[in-house]
Design a protein around this motif. Structure first.
Motif, mmCIF file in Angstrom:
data_model
loop_
_atom_site.group_PDB
_atom_site.id
_atom_site.type_symbol
_atom_site.label_atom_id
_atom_site.label_comp_id
_atom_site.label_asym_id
_atom_site.label_seq_id
_atom_site.Cartn_x
_atom_site.Cartn_y
_atom_site.Cartn_z
ATOM 1 N N ILE A 194 22.557 -7.676 -0.930
ATOM 2 C CA ILE A 194 21.688 -7.058 0.063
ATOM 3 C C ILE A 194 20.374 -7.250 -0.053
ATOM 4 N N VAL A 195 19.434 -8.202 0.780
ATOM 5 C CA VAL A 195 18.109 -8.719 0.728
ATOM 6 C C VAL A 195 17.425 -7.964 1.709
ATOM 7 N N HIS A 196 16.385 -7.371 1.042
ATOM 8 C CA HIS A 196 15.197 -6.410 1.764
ATOM 9 C C HIS A 196 13.937 -7.276 1.700
ATOM 10 N N GLY A 197 13.286 -8.032 2.655
ATOM 11 C CA GLY A 197 12.235 -8.715 2.660
ATOM 12 C C GLY A 197 11.062 -7.652 2.952
ATOM 13 N N TRP A 198 9.861 -7.910 2.389
ATOM 14 C CA TRP A 198 8.806 -7.047 2.922
ATOM 15 C C TRP A 198 7.373 -7.799 2.739
ATOM 16 N N ASN A 199 6.524 -7.306 3.330
ATOM 17 C CA ASN A 199 5.147 -8.025 3.370
ATOM 18 C C ASN A 199 4.144 -6.768 3.230
ATOM 19 N N PRO A 200 3.107 -6.963 2.377
ATOM 20 C CA PRO A 200 1.996 -6.181 2.099
ATOM 21 C C PRO A 200 1.357 -5.604 3.245
ATOM 22 N N PRO A 201 0.861 -4.475 3.303
ATOM 23 C CA PRO A 201 0.020 -4.091 4.715
ATOM 24 C C PRO A 201 -1.280 -4.966 4.693
ATOM 25 N N PRO A 202 -1.666 -4.936 6.031
ATOM 26 C CA PRO A 202 -2.710 -6.016 6.260
ATOM 27 C C PRO A 202 -4.058 -5.496 4.967
ATOM 28 N N TYR A 203 -4.208 -4.408 4.483
ATOM 29 C CA TYR A 203 -5.291 -4.085 3.994
ATOM 30 C C TYR A 203 -4.935 -4.379 2.326
ATOM 31 N N HIS A 204 -3.886 -4.683 2.011
ATOM 32 C CA HIS A 204 -3.537 -4.864 0.722
ATOM 33 C C HIS A 204 -4.222 -5.752 -0.084
ATOM 34 N N GLY A 205 -4.559 -5.653 -1.442
ATOM 35 C CA GLY A 205 -5.448 -6.505 -1.955
ATOM 36 C C GLY A 205 -7.074 -6.410 -1.931
ATOM 37 N N LEU A 206 -7.423 -5.517 -1.000
ATOM 38 C CA LEU A 206 -8.960 -5.389 -0.867
ATOM 39 C C LEU A 206 -9.347 -4.366 -2.062
ATOM 40 N N PRO A 207 -10.537 -4.477 -2.374
ATOM 41 C CA PRO A 207 -11.254 -3.649 -3.404
ATOM 42 C C PRO A 207 -10.843 -2.464 -3.238
ATOM 43 N N THR A 208 -10.705 -1.766 -2.100
ATOM 44 C CA THR A 208 -10.726 -0.333 -2.014
ATOM 45 C C THR A 208 -9.214 0.069 -1.782
ATOM 46 N N ASP A 209 -8.075 -0.934 -2.211
ATOM 47 C CA ASP A 209 -6.833 -0.418 -2.025
ATOM 48 C C ASP A 209 -6.506 -0.066 -3.212
ATOM 49 N N PRO A 210 -5.705 1.452 -3.273
ATOM 50 C CA PRO A 210 -5.489 2.113 -4.417
ATOM 51 C C PRO A 210 -4.222 1.685 -4.859
ATOM 52 N N GLN A 211 -3.392 0.871 -4.366
ATOM 53 C CA GLN A 211 -2.125 0.773 -4.459
ATOM 54 C C GLN A 211 -2.036 -0.924 -5.060
ATOM 55 N N PRO A 212 -1.859 -1.172 -6.301
ATOM 56 C CA PRO A 212 -1.784 -2.429 -6.825
ATOM 57 C C PRO A 212 -0.225 -2.924 -6.223
ATOM 58 N N ARG A 213 -0.107 -4.332 -6.138
ATOM 59 C CA ARG A 213 1.006 -5.102 -5.652
ATOM 60 C C ARG A 213 2.312 -4.612 -6.574
ATOM 61 N N GLU A 214 2.236 -4.526 -7.930
ATOM 62 C CA GLU A 214 3.373 -4.194 -8.709
ATOM 63 C C GLU A 214 3.862 -2.682 -8.233
ATOM 64 N N SER A 215 3.061 -1.719 -7.866
ATOM 65 C CA SER A 215 3.650 -0.511 -7.573
ATOM 66 C C SER A 215 4.038 -0.385 -6.230
ATOM 67 N N LEU A 216 3.592 -1.194 -5.299
ATOM 68 C CA LEU A 216 4.305 -1.520 -3.818
ATOM 69 C C LEU A 216 5.691 -2.035 -4.134
ATOM 70 N N ALA A 217 5.820 -2.947 -4.876
ATOM 71 C CA ALA A 217 7.021 -3.639 -5.288
ATOM 72 C C ALA A 217 7.926 -2.657 -5.721
ATOM 73 N N ARG A 218 7.564 -1.618 -6.627
ATOM 74 C CA ARG A 218 8.483 -0.637 -7.105
ATOM 75 C C ARG A 218 8.968 0.225 -6.115
ATOM 76 N N ARG A 219 7.952 0.630 -5.252
ATOM 77 C CA ARG A 219 8.360 1.555 -4.209
ATOM 78 C C ARG A 219 9.243 0.942 -2.928
ATOM 79 N N GLU A 220 9.057 -0.337 -2.875
ATOM 80 C CA GLU A 220 10.245 -0.939 -1.898
ATOM 81 C C GLU A 220 11.386 -1.169 -2.545
ATOM 82 N N ALA A 221 11.526 -1.225 -3.762
ATOM 83 C CA ALA A 221 12.826 -1.601 -4.520
ATOM 84 C C ALA A 221 13.397 -0.212 -4.719
ATOM 85 N N ALA A 222 12.639 0.770 -4.812
ATOM 86 C CA ALA A 222 13.393 2.288 -4.846
ATOM 87 C C ALA A 222 13.703 2.721 -3.365
ATOM 88 N N ALA A 223 13.068 2.250 -2.433
ATOM 89 C CA ALA A 223 13.622 2.737 -1.183
ATOM 90 C C ALA A 223 14.873 1.880 -0.801
#
Length: 299
Positions: A194-223
């Motif tokens: 089962i393959v789930h592809g996802w892209n970070p939201p447009p604002y991801h990676g900006l200095p004001t982004d409170p959620q690092p990529r690793e946290s986003l990846a964990r959230r997607e895997a948990a979903a």
């Protein structure tokens, strides 16, 4: 009511490959196979031409399904094969034929050197409007292509099936789509990837982004895990591999198709009679997957 596996047949190499795939699927499911041969009425001026007269036309329209059915009965003993000839616009006739089918199977020309499909207007129209699953099969698809390698490194129908691949959107994980993929893998006695592809939201990676990529990846895997939890419990003996990937969903599914016996994707049913509503991911997978593709409509 006992459904059938239905294959569209027009005498082309791609439709013959689709009929072969459909016969194998009919045997796996213990269902009869129906070959539907569609011909569009010849315009009156052409019908008067000596080589396109009614006798010649009738001869060819009867010969194509008859010979195809005879060959399938010989190669797939035990599968009940019937034929039906229908006149009208091909896409409309096939959409109607799909209503009484467990699956509708159509052929699709392969793109030499690219490793994908060339899905014509009829195929796209049927996929967009049929309310039963539609499978697209490449012209050169062989039974061995669905199977793993034997000890000599050669694919063979005597070896296990390659995995079934399901492309899944965790934001709307439809049960009809998931159940189809699980059931298909069980019937093939193979694993489900089962393959789930996802892209970070447009604002991801900006200095004001409170959620690092690793946290986003964990959230997607948990979903993804949560969407599949009940299905894992329902099919405890099936080997299920979950892949949550930070890339385009279409790219992720097409890449996984290179080692798949079947790719399963969804299409949301829209009741509008105008336009082809397939979805960008499913459309890309249809054109570029390296294995047969099953499109499962769902609400």
């Amino acid at each position: 009511m006992l459904r059938t596996i239905t294959a569209g047949l027009d005498g082309s190499s791609e439709s013959r490959a689709a009929a072969e795939w459909a016969a194998r699927e009919a045997k796996l499911r213990g269902l009869p196979l129906k070959l539907v041969h569609v011909w569009e009425p010849v315009p009156e001026p052409l019908a008067q031409a000596p080589l396109l007269g009614p006798e010649t036309h009738q001869h060819w329209t009867e010969r194509i399904p008859r010979e195809a059915a005879e060959g399938l009965r010989l190669r797939h003993p035990g599968v009940e094969v019937t034929t039906e000839q229908l006149a009208g616009r091909a896409s409309d006739v096939l959409v109607a034929a799909a209503k009484d089918a467990e699956l509708l199977v159509l052929g699709s020309r392969g793109l030499s050197g690219i490793g994908g499909f060339l899905v014509g207007s009829v195929g796209l129209a049927v996929v967009a409007h049929a309310e039963r699953p539609v499978v697209l099969v490449r012209a050169w698809e062989q039974a061995a292509d669905e199977h793993d390698m034997d000890p000599a490194g050669i694919p063979s129908a005597a070896t296990p099936f390659l995995p079934v691949v399901l492309g899944l959107d965790t934001e709307s994980p439809d049960e009809t789509l998931i159940e189809f993929a699980f059931d298909t893998a069980v019937r093939r006695a193979t694993s489900l990837r089962i393959v789930h592809g996802w892209n970070p939201p447009p604002y991801h990676g900006l200095p004001t982004d409170p959620q690092p990529r690793e946290s986003l990846a964990r959230r997607e895997a948990a979903a993804l895990a949560e969407a599949l939890r009940r299905w894992r419990q329902k099919f405890p003996d099936l080997q299920v591999v979950e892949e949550s990937r930070n890339e385009s969903p279409a790219v992720a599914v097409v890449a996984a198709s290179r080692a798949a016996s079947l790719v399963v994707v969804g299409r949301r049913i829209r009741r509008s009679p105008v336009g082809a509503h397939i979805g960008s991911v499913t459309h890309a997978v249809l054109h570029h997957a390296a294995a047969p593709v099953a499109v499962v409509p769902h609400d």
